[in-house]
Design a protein around this motif. Structure first.
Motif, PDB file in Angstrom:
ATOM      1  N   GLY A   1     -17.320 -48.712   5.252  1.00  0.00           N
ATOM      2  CA  GLY A   1     -16.299 -49.713   5.504  1.00  0.00           C
ATOM      3  C   GLY A   1     -14.916 -49.115   5.501  1.00  0.00           C
ATOM      4  N   GLY A   2     -14.629 -48.215   4.505  1.00  0.00           N
ATOM      5  CA  GLY A   2     -13.317 -47.614   4.442  1.00  0.00           C
ATOM      6  C   GLY A   2     -13.028 -46.758   5.655  1.00  0.00           C
ATOM      7  N   ARG A   3     -14.029 -45.941   6.108  1.00  0.00           N
ATOM      8  CA  ARG A   3     -13.801 -45.071   7.249  1.00  0.00           C
ATOM      9  C   ARG A   3     -13.660 -45.881   8.527  1.00  0.00           C
ATOM     10  NH1 ARG A   3     -17.547 -41.886   4.421  1.00  0.00           N
ATOM     11  NH2 ARG A   3     -19.294 -42.637   5.646  1.00  0.00           N
ATOM     12  N   ALA A   4     -14.394 -46.986   8.640  1.00  0.00           N
ATOM     13  CA  ALA A   4     -14.350 -47.761   9.876  1.00  0.00           C
ATOM     14  C   ALA A   4     -12.990 -48.405  10.076  1.00  0.00           C
ATOM     15  CB  ALA A   4     -15.449 -48.829   9.865  1.00  0.00           C
ATOM     16  N   VAL A   5     -12.454 -48.994   9.007  1.00  0.00           N
ATOM     17  CA  VAL A   5     -11.201 -49.705   9.180  1.00  0.00           C
ATOM     18  C   VAL A   5     -10.051 -48.752   9.449  1.00  0.00           C
ATOM     19  CG1 VAL A   5     -10.476 -49.751   6.764  1.00  0.00           C
ATOM     20  CG2 VAL A   5      -9.850 -51.622   8.272  1.00  0.00           C
ATOM     21  N   VAL A   6     -10.158 -47.488   8.980  1.00  0.00           N
ATOM     22  CA  VAL A   6      -9.105 -46.522   9.254  1.00  0.00           C
ATOM     23  C   VAL A   6      -9.005 -46.239  10.741  1.00  0.00           C
ATOM     24  CG1 VAL A   6      -8.482 -44.080   8.922  1.00  0.00           C
ATOM     25  CG2 VAL A   6      -9.114 -45.479   6.973  1.00  0.00           C
ATOM     26  N   ASP A   7     -10.084 -46.463  11.496  1.00  0.00           N
ATOM     27  CA  ASP A   7     -10.029 -46.269  12.933  1.00  0.00           C
ATOM     28  C   ASP A   7      -9.054 -47.223  13.604  1.00  0.00           C
ATOM     29  OD1 ASP A   7     -11.899 -44.323  12.676  1.00  0.00           O
ATOM     30  OD2 ASP A   7     -13.590 -45.537  13.336  1.00  0.00           O
ATOM     31  N   LEU A   8      -8.736 -48.338  12.981  1.00  0.00           N
ATOM     32  CA  LEU A   8      -7.856 -49.328  13.583  1.00  0.00           C
ATOM     33  C   LEU A   8      -6.472 -49.354  12.968  1.00  0.00           C
ATOM     34  CD1 LEU A   8     -10.243 -52.408  14.016  1.00  0.00           C
ATOM     35  CD2 LEU A   8      -9.643 -50.649  15.679  1.00  0.00           C
ATOM     36  N   VAL A   9      -6.355 -49.000  11.716  1.00  0.00           N
ATOM     37  CA  VAL A   9      -5.073 -49.069  11.017  1.00  0.00           C
ATOM     38  C   VAL A   9      -4.870 -47.784  10.224  1.00  0.00           C
ATOM     39  CG1 VAL A   9      -3.662 -50.339   9.368  1.00  0.00           C
ATOM     40  CG2 VAL A   9      -5.337 -51.569  10.770  1.00  0.00           C
ATOM     41  N   ASP A  10      -3.690 -47.182  10.351  1.00  0.00           N
ATOM     42  CA  ASP A  10      -3.350 -46.021   9.545  1.00  0.00           C
ATOM     43  C   ASP A  10      -2.763 -46.533   8.226  1.00  0.00           C
ATOM     44  OD1 ASP A  10      -2.313 -43.738   8.369  1.00  0.00           O
ATOM     45  OD2 ASP A  10      -1.754 -42.826  10.273  1.00  0.00           O
ATOM     46  N   PHE A  11      -3.647 -46.763   7.263  1.00  0.00           N
ATOM     47  CA  PHE A  11      -3.221 -47.342   5.995  1.00  0.00           C
ATOM     48  C   PHE A  11      -2.344 -46.389   5.192  1.00  0.00           C
ATOM     49  CE2 PHE A  11      -6.888 -50.212   6.719  1.00  0.00           C
ATOM     50  CZ  PHE A  11      -6.239 -51.417   6.525  1.00  0.00           C
ATOM     51  N   ASP A  12      -2.612 -45.102   5.311  1.00  0.00           N
ATOM     52  CA  ASP A  12      -1.765 -44.145   4.597  1.00  0.00           C
ATOM     53  C   ASP A  12      -0.328 -44.211   5.109  1.00  0.00           C
ATOM     54  OD1 ASP A  12      -3.891 -43.282   3.061  1.00  0.00           O
ATOM     55  OD2 ASP A  12      -4.415 -41.651   4.437  1.00  0.00           O
ATOM     56  N   LEU A  13      -0.160 -44.335   6.428  1.00  0.00           N
ATOM     57  CA  LEU A  13       1.176 -44.472   6.998  1.00  0.00           C
ATOM     58  C   LEU A  13       1.819 -45.775   6.543  1.00  0.00           C
ATOM     59  CD1 LEU A  13       3.429 -43.504   8.873  1.00  0.00           C
ATOM     60  CD2 LEU A  13       2.237 -44.652  10.764  1.00  0.00           C
TER      61      LEU A  13
ATOM     62  N   VAL B   1       5.455 -45.956   4.828  1.00  0.00           N
ATOM     63  CA  VAL B   1       6.561 -46.721   5.412  1.00  0.00           C
ATOM     64  C   VAL B   1       7.068 -47.754   4.413  1.00  0.00           C
ATOM     65  CG1 VAL B   1       7.177 -48.403   7.203  1.00  0.00           C
ATOM     66  CG2 VAL B   1       5.871 -46.351   7.803  1.00  0.00           C
ATOM     67  N   ALA B   2       6.150 -48.467   3.780  1.00  0.00           N
ATOM     68  CA  ALA B   2       6.555 -49.493   2.815  1.00  0.00           C
ATOM     69  C   ALA B   2       7.325 -48.886   1.653  1.00  0.00           C
ATOM     70  CB  ALA B   2       5.331 -50.250   2.306  1.00  0.00           C
ATOM     71  N   GLY B   3       6.855 -47.748   1.155  1.00  0.00           N
ATOM     72  CA  GLY B   3       7.535 -47.103   0.036  1.00  0.00           C
ATOM     73  C   GLY B   3       8.917 -46.608   0.409  1.00  0.00           C
ATOM     74  N   ARG B   4       9.056 -46.107   1.651  1.00  0.00           N
ATOM     75  CA  ARG B   4      10.343 -45.566   2.087  1.00  0.00           C
ATOM     76  C   ARG B   4      11.354 -46.666   2.367  1.00  0.00           C
ATOM     77  NH1 ARG B   4       8.439 -42.793   5.791  1.00  0.00           N
ATOM     78  NH2 ARG B   4       8.880 -44.076   7.599  1.00  0.00           N
ATOM     79  N   LEU B   5      10.906 -47.764   2.999  1.00  0.00           N
ATOM     80  CA  LEU B   5      11.829 -48.827   3.398  1.00  0.00           C
ATOM     81  C   LEU B   5      12.104 -49.828   2.284  1.00  0.00           C
ATOM     82  CD1 LEU B   5      10.571 -49.673   7.019  1.00  0.00           C
ATOM     83  CD2 LEU B   5      12.403 -48.114   6.331  1.00  0.00           C
TER      84      LEU B   5
END
Length: 385
Positions: A22-34, A38-42
């Motif tokens: 499940g974790g690997r599949a969803v990463v194909d659609l959303v770059d969660f690490d990014l 982004v959230a931490g920086r902004l």
């Protein structure tokens, strides 16, 4: 402001995720690490405090959360489950990371279930891979931008989704820099305000902790709706075109059902009905927490009347840009949930008392229907006869 307390708080709040297929599949659609980056920086660190002041805030919030559990359970007439994990006091970046993990856990099984079957006769090209990579990063950046906006406003949260499939309990998060910022903006007693915030969040933890079926029900409903949206890419494109046509009305607040967000405009009529049922549940949860926190308030928060009055006025007095963003993100609807749910809870309690209201926690069939949130007598008639 970096509200760490100790390293275990940071790790627990930022850890998790589903892993596995499940974790690997969803990463194909959303770059969660990014998204987390982004959230931490902004999101920014929040108000500036010394190391000693940060430690004091973290310690006081932990203590306030622990001390809130008893009065909240007593007022709500709901036995408190034991043991309850301690609250996690986090900064904005850790709150965003926790919600990234929650999204990953929520959507992972959905993506696996709705993933299209590959065409064995067509090889994956470099263009396909590049397009997927760009889409992942774009979606991740959009999610990160949304979380950065929310990370500077959320005071606390009961994390329903993280760890549910692994049998881990939900987590109570308290966002220390935002609590400090709001208590300063409102010019209220900081010790009272921190206790007041903890009363609301402890009420949420009690709702789900004392009734484990509720957490599973909310998760399943959210996943079901997400699966419907992901399974209809063509319809989704058509609805997106409707969003663009309706955008001026959304900004002016003149769209039918004023205050809805872009996500609402992406729904078919059947999905709107499903969302309405889920919104009714969320209205119950938010309204119940608000009523409980205010009823407990005078016992442990001497200035509760002042805090409530100023906090309510703050919700109304935001600047025009903030109001536009809140409308687009559907946060105006969130504000209405507090008021609608509180009226429902007070109406039911007036009619059948707290014990009569608590029948609502016995199963999905007893949850209020969308029309009943505005008409508590209708719920009483259906459930109590």
């Amino acid at each position: 402001m970096r509200a760490r307390g100790d390293e275990s708080d940071q790790g627990d709040a930022a850890g998790g995720g589903t892993g596995g297929e499940g974790g690997r599949a969803v990463v194909d659609l959303v770059d969660f690490d990014l998204a987390a980056q982004v959230a931490g920086r902004l999101g920014g660190p929040g108000p500036k405090l010394t190391r000693g002041e940060i430690d004091d805030v973290v310690a006081e919030l932990r203590t306030a959360a622990a001390e809130a559990a008893g009065p909240v359970a007593h007022t709500a007439r709901i036995p408190s489950p034991e043991p309850m994990p301690p609250a996690l006091v986090v900064d904005r970046a850790s709150w965003a990371q926790a919600n990234v993990d929650a999204f990953r856990g929520l959507l992972g099984p959905v993506v696996v279930a709705t993933r299209p079957v590959p065409n064995p006769g067509r090889a994956t090209t470099a263009v396909d891979r590049a397009t997927t990579a760009v889409g992942r990063r774009t979606t991740g950046a959009e999610l990160g931008s949304l979380l950065s906006f929310l990370s500077s406003r959320v005071l606390g949260q009961f994390d329903v989704f993280s760890g549910i499939d692994e049998g881990r309990p939900g987590r109570l998060l308290l966002v220390a820099p935002n609590v400090v910022q709001v208590e300063r903006d409102l010019q209220v007693d900081p010790h009272d305000f921190r206790r007041w915030v903890c009363l609301h969040e402890e009420a949420h933890r009690l709702q789900f902790g004392a009734h484990p079926w509720l957490r599973r029900h909310v998760t399943d409903e959210a996943r079901g709706l997400s699966a419907e949206l992901l399974a209809q890419p063509r319809d989704l494109g058509e609805r997106l075109a409707g969003v663009l046509q309706s955008l001026p009305d959304v900004l002016r607040g003149t769209t039918e059902g004023s205050g809805i967000g872009l996500a609402d405009l992406l729904q078919t009529p059947a999905q709107r009905e499903r969302v309405a049922r889920l919104v009714a549940v969320m209205s119950l949860l938010e309204g119940h927490a608000d009523v409980v926190m205010d009823d407990v308030g005078p016992q442990v928060v001497p200035s509760v009347a002042t805090i409530r009055a100023r906090f309510t006025q703050r919700r109304k007095g935001r600047g025009s840009l903030d109001q536009v963003l809140r409308r687009l993100l559907g946060l105006d609807a969130k504000t209405r949930q507090y008021a609608d749910g509180a009226r429902f809870v007070r109406g039911v309690v007036k009619s059948v008392g707290w014990e009569g209201l608590n029948v609502v926690w016995t199963g999905p069939e007893q949850l209020p229907l969308p029309a009943e949130i505005a008409d508590p007598d209708a719920w009483v008639a259906r459930v109590h006869g």
